[in-house]
Design an enzyme around this catalytic site. Structure first.
Site, PDB file in Angstrom:
ATOM      1  N   TYR A  75      79.869 -28.487 -18.391  1.00 20.26           N
ATOM      2  CA  TYR A  75      79.001 -29.385 -17.618  1.00 20.26           C
ATOM      3  C   TYR A  75      77.615 -28.805 -17.141  1.00 20.26           C
ATOM      4  O   TYR A  75      76.812 -29.497 -17.581  1.00 20.26           O
ATOM      5  CB  TYR A  75      79.955 -29.704 -16.255  1.00 20.26           C
ATOM      6  N   SER A 122      72.299 -33.312 -12.120  1.00 28.04           N
ATOM      7  CA  SER A 122      73.297 -32.532 -11.326  1.00 28.04           C
ATOM      8  C   SER A 122      72.602 -31.359 -10.314  1.00 28.04           C
ATOM      9  O   SER A 122      71.832 -30.618 -11.123  1.00 28.04           O
ATOM     10  CB  SER A 122      74.423 -32.077 -11.964  1.00 28.04           C
TER      11      SER A 122
HETATM   12  C1  GCO Z   1      81.466 -29.332  -9.296  1.00 30.30           C
HETATM   13  C2  GCO Z   1      81.155 -30.685  -9.055  1.00 30.30           C
HETATM   14  C3  GCO Z   1      79.804 -31.001  -9.354  1.00 30.30           C
HETATM   15  C4  GCO Z   1      79.386 -32.320  -8.710  1.00 30.30           C
HETATM   16  C5  GCO Z   1      77.944 -32.625  -8.920  1.00 30.30           C
HETATM   17  C6  GCO Z   1      76.988 -31.652  -8.193  1.00 30.30           C
HETATM   18  O1  GCO Z   1      82.700 -29.204  -9.652  1.00 30.30           O
HETATM   19  O2  GCO Z   1      80.848 -28.430  -8.867  1.00 30.30           O
HETATM   20  O3  GCO Z   1      82.135 -31.577  -9.291  1.00 30.30           O
HETATM   21  O4  GCO Z   1      79.728 -30.878 -10.627  1.00 30.30           O
HETATM   22  O5  GCO Z   1      80.077 -33.173  -9.383  1.00 30.30           O
HETATM   23  O6  GCO Z   1      77.551 -32.843 -10.272  1.00 30.30           O
HETATM   24  O7  GCO Z   1      75.524 -31.825  -8.368  1.00 30.30           O
END
Ligand code: GCO
Ligand code: CA
Length: 262
Positions: free
Chosen positions: A159, A146
């Site tokens: 995340y 990501s």
């Molecule tokens: C967020 C997005 C990201 C994307 C992606 C970026 O909330 O910033 O959802 O997490 O999904 O992974 O590369």
């Protein structure tokens, strides 16, 4: 003539592939001739619908429901797939979730759930798929990273921690398994128009304009834009590429951004 990008007849397991980027990569690899093993865990109907959608496009597809965070389920599913479909040539660790909660408000259980699905499950699935790849001295593993493998952002701490970890897990898998002719790489999608980003993509949401201005290509990515990277990292064309994260981001990581009046 040998086609470096040929993946005809290869078996590709893509976790979390009933929708979104997983489904887009399933279509990309499937159109290039691979047999797609669809995976999901929420419902058999979703899996059946995804398989039917791929088949309607002439793609060879089968579906397996299992929870990527449960080692016993993964072990059994991998054995079943290899028995019923064939040895897994390509694994894409795509299943993932996001929780957008400020750090101080985040419950430990929520943080752990994100780490479990986004970081621990690629370890579990890879561990069981890599065994066969190592025996056969051939295999391709792609971990879906990501922007948050490189950058922080308000509200997405768990995340970002997981995706940063997944980047390093990719490098460590390459460190341990490259000598067996298994290539382990990552794809780092930028901001794509999927269900996952729907809440922050709505017209008028400040994040929508922010992302467009923050992306040199000046738009959200189309999920189909990931197919080329997925085919490259699944094919002979990448046989000496290992531990690399290929960012497909319209240039986000290339730039510091720009003031809002430019
Ligand atoms: C967020 C997005 C990201 C994307 C992606 C970026 O909330 O910033 O959802 O997490 O999904 O992974 O590369
Ligand atoms: Ca996304």
């Amino acid at each position: 003539m040998t086609n470096l990008f040929d993946i005809q007849g290869k078996v590709a397991l893509i976790t979390g592939s009933t929708h979104g980027l997983g489904m887009a990569m399933a279509k990309g690899l499937g159109q290039a001739g691979a047999t797609i093993v669809v995976n999901g865990n929420s419902s058999q109907e979703k899996i059946d619908a995804a398989v039917a959608e791929l088949k309607s496009e002439g793609i060879n597809a089968v579906g397996y429901k299992f929870n990527v965070t449960e080692e016993e389920q993964v072990k059994a599913a991998v054995a079943k797939i290899e028995n019923e479909v064939g040895p897994i040539d390509i694994l894409i660790n795509n299943a993932g979730i996001i929780k957008r909660i400020p750090l101080l408000e985040m419950e430990v259980a929520d943080f752990r759930e994100v780490i479990d699905i986004d970081l621990v499950s690629p370890f579990i699935v890879s561990k069981h798929v890599a065994k066969g790849m190592i025996e056969r001295r051939a295999g391709k593993i792609i971990n879906i990273c990501s922007m948050m493998s490189e950058l922080g952002r308000n509200t997405v701490s768990a995340y970002a921690a997981a995706k940063g970890g997944l980047k390093m897990l990719t490098k460590n898998m390459a460190t341990e398994w490259a000598k067996y002719n298994v290539q382990i790489n990552g794809i780092g999608p930028g901001y794509f128009a999927t269900e996952q980003t729907k809440p922050i993509r709505v017209d008028g949401h400040p994040f929508n304009d922010f992302i467009i201005s923050r992306t040199p290509a000046a738009k959200w990515g189309d999920p189909g834009d990931l197919a080329g990277a997925a085919i490259f990292l699944s094919s002979k064309a990448s046989d000496f590429v290992n531990g690399h994260i290929l960012y497909v981001d319209g240039g986000i990581l290339a730039t510091i951004g720009k003031p809002s009046n430019e």
